[in-house]
Enzyme design. Structure first.
Site, PDB file in Angstrom:
ATOM      1  N   ARG A  41     -28.032 -71.252 -50.171  1.00 20.55           N
ATOM      2  CA  ARG A  41     -28.510 -70.261 -51.212  1.00 20.55           C
ATOM      3  C   ARG A  41     -30.047 -70.697 -51.165  1.00 20.55           C
ATOM      4  O   ARG A  41     -31.097 -70.226 -51.515  1.00 20.55           O
ATOM      5  CB  ARG A  41     -28.185 -70.769 -52.443  1.00 20.55           C
ATOM      6  CG  ARG A  41     -26.939 -70.498 -52.941  1.00 20.55           C
ATOM      7  CD  ARG A  41     -26.290 -71.239 -54.356  1.00 20.55           C
ATOM      8  NE  ARG A  41     -24.980 -69.782 -54.672  1.00 20.55           N
ATOM      9  CZ  ARG A  41     -23.675 -70.527 -55.842  1.00 20.55           C
ATOM     10  NH1 ARG A  41     -24.635 -70.897 -57.192  1.00 20.55           N
ATOM     11  NH2 ARG A  41     -22.809 -69.357 -56.025  1.00 20.55           N
ATOM     12  N   LYS A 203      -6.103 -66.629 -58.625  1.00 17.61           N
ATOM     13  CA  LYS A 203      -5.477 -66.117 -59.718  1.00 17.61           C
ATOM     14  C   LYS A 203      -5.504 -64.354 -59.705  1.00 17.61           C
ATOM     15  O   LYS A 203      -6.862 -63.913 -59.527  1.00 17.61           O
ATOM     16  CB  LYS A 203      -6.452 -66.567 -60.949  1.00 17.61           C
ATOM     17  CG  LYS A 203      -5.688 -68.051 -61.056  1.00 17.61           C
ATOM     18  CD  LYS A 203      -6.163 -68.152 -62.255  1.00 17.61           C
ATOM     19  CE  LYS A 203      -5.938 -69.431 -63.063  1.00 17.61           C
ATOM     20  NZ  LYS A 203      -6.700 -69.780 -63.755  1.00 17.61           N
ATOM     21  N   GLY A 363     -16.680 -67.602 -53.636  1.00 16.83           N
ATOM     22  CA  GLY A 363     -17.382 -68.700 -53.291  1.00 16.83           C
ATOM     23  C   GLY A 363     -17.058 -69.313 -52.584  1.00 16.83           C
ATOM     24  O   GLY A 363     -17.492 -69.907 -51.856  1.00 16.83           O
ATOM     25  N   GLY A 388     -19.036 -65.666 -59.065  1.00 12.96           N
ATOM     26  CA  GLY A 388     -19.291 -65.312 -60.084  1.00 12.96           C
ATOM     27  C   GLY A 388     -20.306 -63.691 -60.158  1.00 12.96           C
ATOM     28  O   GLY A 388     -19.420 -63.153 -60.768  1.00 12.96           O
TER      29      GLY A 388
END
Ligand code: ADP
Ligand code: 3PG
Ligand code: MG
Length: 412
Positions: A41, A203, A363, A388
């Site tokens: 980043r 998930k 991520g 996200g």
């Protein structure tokens, strides 16, 4: 072809000699000893910083780091400011606050061409509350001519530094934000086909919108990871002790209905491709070797922790013919080498497919790829800095940190 980015960027405005309030996302992973374990980043923000330095701007950077409660110096941006300073070979002065008179005086005294960094925005609850008064205090301290949003990874949050601030200072996009947006939206909306999506991770419920959008856009969807355990369970297979998400039967049925409506019921299993075999172990531990079983042979004592060899073969063949690949979610418990084999072989298949446009988001997926790829991601077209945020953008959501910037109507 028209402009692919709907907002004004730092290239659209004359910024020579201006004071810039720059939102970066320097929320980097830290080791137990507080050292930066991956600086993607920070490196990804360098083109924007270099461009602003060429314009002789005074740059005041703001970011969050972690999720601190109040002012906890464990979450100080000092380690980030020092690292950035090394990468740019010039001083980066960390101030000890993000608002107030001392910050104002420090910014006022700093010459053009200098870089300052405000302390962690999340030392204030007002940041996540999108508090306008807080945003005004930041601007009162900095007196910026322009706000530049380059923190793509935080653009899905409506926080004071991503949203309220744009009501105080005109907002432009930085080069990283523009690149992330254009690369991801082009791959979703205008892909070279076949577009193959690889979906894994933990998930189903986190990724429902993404899966539904991929059903519309992709030519094939390969499913692995704990996500495929949930699919297999809902399709009537015994998944033993595997990690899966209970209560997803309706959601998975709806996903199959959507897929059937697109490709026809008889082709669904070629379109939504589930594992045919899995690597199992009695528990999540590096002490157990890989044992492979077909999906109808999973025992009650087994945990499915990776895709198996036949599945790897099937997935890699499909990927060899792809022209665009979008990958979100590891295909197994990739933190343990024995169960990272599926993800590694898929990464290799993508790397060997010369000419493919490959985009990695998420991520944990990006962490895996960067480790696999020797920390530079050079074998992929784009390793997104967003977790996200990249998923939200792939799912077709509007990101508040982008929406709030100045529109580019009329600009070419
Ligand atoms: P991303 O951050 O890339 O979106 P997720 O957060 O959805 O990915 O999923 C990553 C997590 O899923 C990792 O912690 C990984 O270990 C876990 N995972 C993947 N496959 C399995 C599996 N078969 N069993 C248990 N955990 C798994
Ligand atoms: C991220 O790491 O995804 C961003 O920096 C946002 O952080 P958050 O999830 O704590 O808001
Ligand atoms: Mg994750």
């Amino acid at each position: 072809m028209g402009r692919k980015f709907p907002k004004q960027t730092i290239r659209d405005v004359d910024l020579r000699g201006k004071t810039i309030l720059l939102r970066a996302d320097y929320n980097v992973p830290l080791t137990k000893r507080g050292q930066i374990s991956d600086d993607l980043r920070i490196r990804a923000s360098l083109p924007t910083l270099r461009y602003l330095l060429e314009q002789n701007c005074k740059i005041v950077i703001m970011s969050h780091l972690g999720r601190p409660k109040d002012k906890d110096l464990k979450f100080s941006l000092k380690v980030v400011a020092d690292h950035l300073s090394k990468l740019l070979s010039r001083p980066v002065e960390l101030l000890d606050d993000c608002v107030g008179e001392a910050v104002h005086q420090a910014v006022r005294r700093a010459p053009r061409g200098s870089i300052l960094m405000l302390e962690n925005l999340r030392f204030y609850d007002e940041e996540e509350a999108d508090d306008l008064t807080f945003a005004k205090s930041i601007q009162r301290a900095v007196r910026a001519d322009y706000f530049v949003q380059d923190g793509f990874a935080v653009a899905h949050r409506a926080h004071a530094s991503t949203h309220a601030i744009t009501l105080c200072v005109p907002g432009l996009a930085g080069l990283l934000l523009e690149k992330e947006y254009v690369t991801i939206t082009e791959a979703m909306n205008n892909p070279k086909r076949p577009l193959v999506a690889v979906i894994g991770g933990a998930k189903v419920s986190d990724k429902i919108l993404l899966i539904k959008r991929l059903i519309k856009k992709a030519d094939r969807i390969l499913i692995g990871g704990a996500m495929s355990n949930t699919f297999l369970h809902c399709r009537g297979f015994n998944v033993g002790k595997s990690v899966f998400e209970p209560g997803m039967e309706k959601v998975v049925a709806e996903i199959y209905d959507l897929a059937a409506a697109k490709v026809g019921a008889e082709n669904v299993d070629d379109f939504l491709v589930l594992p045919i075999d899995v690597a199992v172990a009695p528990e999540i531990s590096k002490d157990f070797p890989r044992q492979e079983v077909n999906i109808d042979k999973i025992r009650n004592s087994d945990m499915a922790l990776d895709i198996g060899s036949q599945t790897i073969e099937k997935f890699t063949k499909i990927l060899a013919g792809a022209k665009t690949v979008i990958w979100n979610g590891p295909l197994g418990y990739a933190e343990i080498d024995n169960f990272a084999i599926g993800s590694a072989r898929v990464a290799l298949a993508i790397a060997q497919n010369k000419g493919v446009v490959s985009i990695v988001g998420g991520g944990d997926t990006a962490d895996f790829i960067l480790k696999w790829d020797g920390h530079d991601g050079a074998n992929f077209t784009h390793v997104s800095t967003g977790g996200g945020a990249s998923m939200a953008l792939m799912a077709g959501k509007k990101l508040p940190g982008i929406e709030s910037l100045l529109d580019a109507y009329g600009l070419r």
